[in-house]
Design an enzyme around this catalytic site. Sequence first.
Site, PDB file in Angstrom:
ATOM      1  N   ALA A  63       0.832  -1.200   0.000  1.00  0.00           N
ATOM      2  CA  ALA A  63       0.000   0.000   0.000  1.00  0.00           C
ATOM      3  C   ALA A  63       0.872   1.258   0.000  1.00  0.00           C
ATOM      4  CB  ALA A  63      -0.875  -0.023   1.239  1.00  0.00           C
ATOM      5  N   GLY A 102       0.824  -6.591  -0.665  1.00  0.00           N
ATOM      6  CA  GLY A 102      -0.086  -6.247  -1.748  1.00  0.00           C
ATOM      7  C   GLY A 102       0.510  -6.538  -3.126  1.00  0.00           C
ATOM      8  N   GLU A 105       0.019 -10.080  -3.776  1.00  0.00           N
ATOM      9  CA  GLU A 105      -1.410 -10.363  -3.972  1.00  0.00           C
ATOM     10  C   GLU A 105      -1.860  -9.967  -5.380  1.00  0.00           C
ATOM     11  OE1 GLU A 105      -2.363  -8.410  -0.191  1.00  0.00           O
ATOM     12  OE2 GLU A 105      -3.522 -10.195   0.339  1.00  0.00           O
ATOM     13  N   GLU A 125       2.862  -9.222   6.281  1.00  0.00           N
ATOM     14  CA  GLU A 125       1.882  -8.468   7.080  1.00  0.00           C
ATOM     15  C   GLU A 125       1.952  -8.787   8.566  1.00  0.00           C
ATOM     16  OE1 GLU A 125       1.309  -9.910   4.211  1.00  0.00           O
ATOM     17  OE2 GLU A 125       0.231  -8.524   2.895  1.00  0.00           O
TER      18      GLU A 125
END
Length: 654
Positions: A63, A102, A105, A125
């Site tokens: 992010a 992310g 992902e 994370e």
Amino acid sequence: MNSPVQIKYDGAVAVVQIDNPPVNALSQSVRAGIVAAVEQTDTNTDIRAIILICNGSTFMAGADVKEFGKPPVPPLLPDVITALEAAQKPWIAAIHGTALGGGLEVALGCHYRIAANSTKFGLPEVNLGLIPGAGGTVRLPRLVPMAEAFSMTTSGKPISAAEAHSIGLVDMISDGDLLRDALSFAETIIDQPKPDALSARQVKNPFSDDEIQAQLKTVSSKARGQLSPKIAAETLIANQSLDAEAGLALERDNFLRLKDDPQSEALRYIFFAERSVSKIGSIKNTVANPVEKVGIIGGGTMGAGIAASCLLAGLNVTMIERDAASLAAGVKRVETILQSSMKRGLISQAQYDTFNSNLSGNTQFEELSDADFVIEAVFEDMAVKKDVFAKLDAAVKPDAILASNTSYLDMNELAAATAHPERVIGLHFFSPAHIMKLVEVIRTDQVSDIALATSMAFAKKLRKLAVPAGVCDGFIGNRIMSAYRRAAEYMLEDGALPHEIDAAMKSYGFAMGLFEMQDLAGLDIGYAMRRRKDATRDPHERYVDIADKIYNMGRSGRKTGAGFYRYEDGKTPRHDPEIDALIIGESERKEIDRKPMSHDEIMAGIIGAMAQEGRDILNENIAASPQSIDVVMVNGYGFPRWRGGPMYQAEQNA
Ligand code: NAD
């Protein structure tokens, strides 16, 4: 403003290129650009495959930190990944640098993945007290075996491209031009049916009930009270029996729950603290001396570890010892460390050979005439160290920096005994020095900007976390440790027993209790230190002589089979009623009315002592900020990371 997402066409292949410096963070404009690219390429009948690739040093980082704490603007990342998965044409993620969180992902939303051979993949994370929030726990175990997905998600540790390839996370490794290889790869799949989206697949090699129990147990014992690895484990295991949609909803709920948990706040705090404490405003514009050749004086526990650390960073090392036999032993210690690094797969045989050939040894200080940086790690004795520094003064070139690894001694006194105190500094490494990341950089009164800047750059080169500290007895970490050890010793006389204090610390999240730790280090070390301080100790100060008495019973800790505990097998601490009797006898002798203490009372005493000493350290300008203290205690003294540090805790409880 130009979109950070551009589409180029190469025949039937579209290349979607992300350019969002510095790390291609998944900002709103990137997210929107990807969704728009899916729509455009879906409707362009000439296009049959799409490559998703990034400019700059890395694939998409997670992010965008600039968006933290602001209301999210759509499209949200989970929706972007769903859009990728649902695309009508196959998407190929072409990955370099790192694909973490992310970024990984997004790659899992694509239908194929190819990666440069140096890429690292991970779901880190848990290190921030979270779990993946954009489908990682659902898609990863549908691509790679559950055991691998579980390990990556619960440990947060990254894996190499080669490992990623061997478990099926990537389809191809690129050893050359990533885009060219991705284009060739696209040619090979263009006529094949598009693979099923990961969320439409089954979990690969799910755990059996027995495996589930065993895995949950391991995660819980490693987590030591930290919530996120346990929730990550539970989420993955629940996902084994849920369809993807329900799995995504569960992941989202658990992610949101953790995001607002105090543990995640504490972990975010320490993450940012670690990135700020090494910055020293006053040397912002000072150019560090280049360092290529390092001298290490003393090849004992610390000297060997520091030498190995330098070699692993590609530096040339010359070790100086007091005689040929000690030198041979020191060189052997370094070789053993390098061999174990090779056995653990951290370095190759070729690297081992190179590093080994970069190490030389001697008993003459003259060998250091061309050294750029010298670190002294001889016995903790001012006279011995002064003698070494006098010899160094005469042997090294004028711009060489001279550092000492002293744990407690007065660095100003040592510097003042040299001809050039401005080039003398403290570099307090932690044991084992080739593994522990923390280094306290001790700023002597007269140290020059260039010596400080060179030391900070040198620590960075060794991939250490350098925390500047001022001169005092024990600097930041050992001084705080002395303070809380004193508090714990008072508790021994007041009513707690060593195994109770250790149990309280471990249930708080420490890997080891204070008394187990002292037994491991050796009670002779503390004994010698206390004797050094006898002359200056205030006779009215409360002094607990339990540790002295135990040492005088011939119990020096683990290495002698007994200390605060007994070690029948040489390593497992066993509660010893003989020590309880000794302690209770001491309370009686001092007419102290013993009162039992709960874990909470014990920990309040220990954290309180740490924080009080921390405040004194700040008032004396020994540490630049509470963050510096917390970073030292978390990285050097086993303070549970998910609690942020003693200063953070004191602030939360204020
Ligand atoms: P050690 O006893 O294992 O090693 C000291 C080495 O220095 C020995 O090999 C000895 O032969 C050599 N030596 C002594 N005098 C010498 C001289 N005049 N010239 C050349 N070599 C000489 O000790 P250590 O545990 O490695 O500690 C070294 C220093 O590091 C001490 O100042 C200690 O306080 C500090 N330190 C130790 C630790 C730790 O956990 N052991 C942690 C941080 C700092």
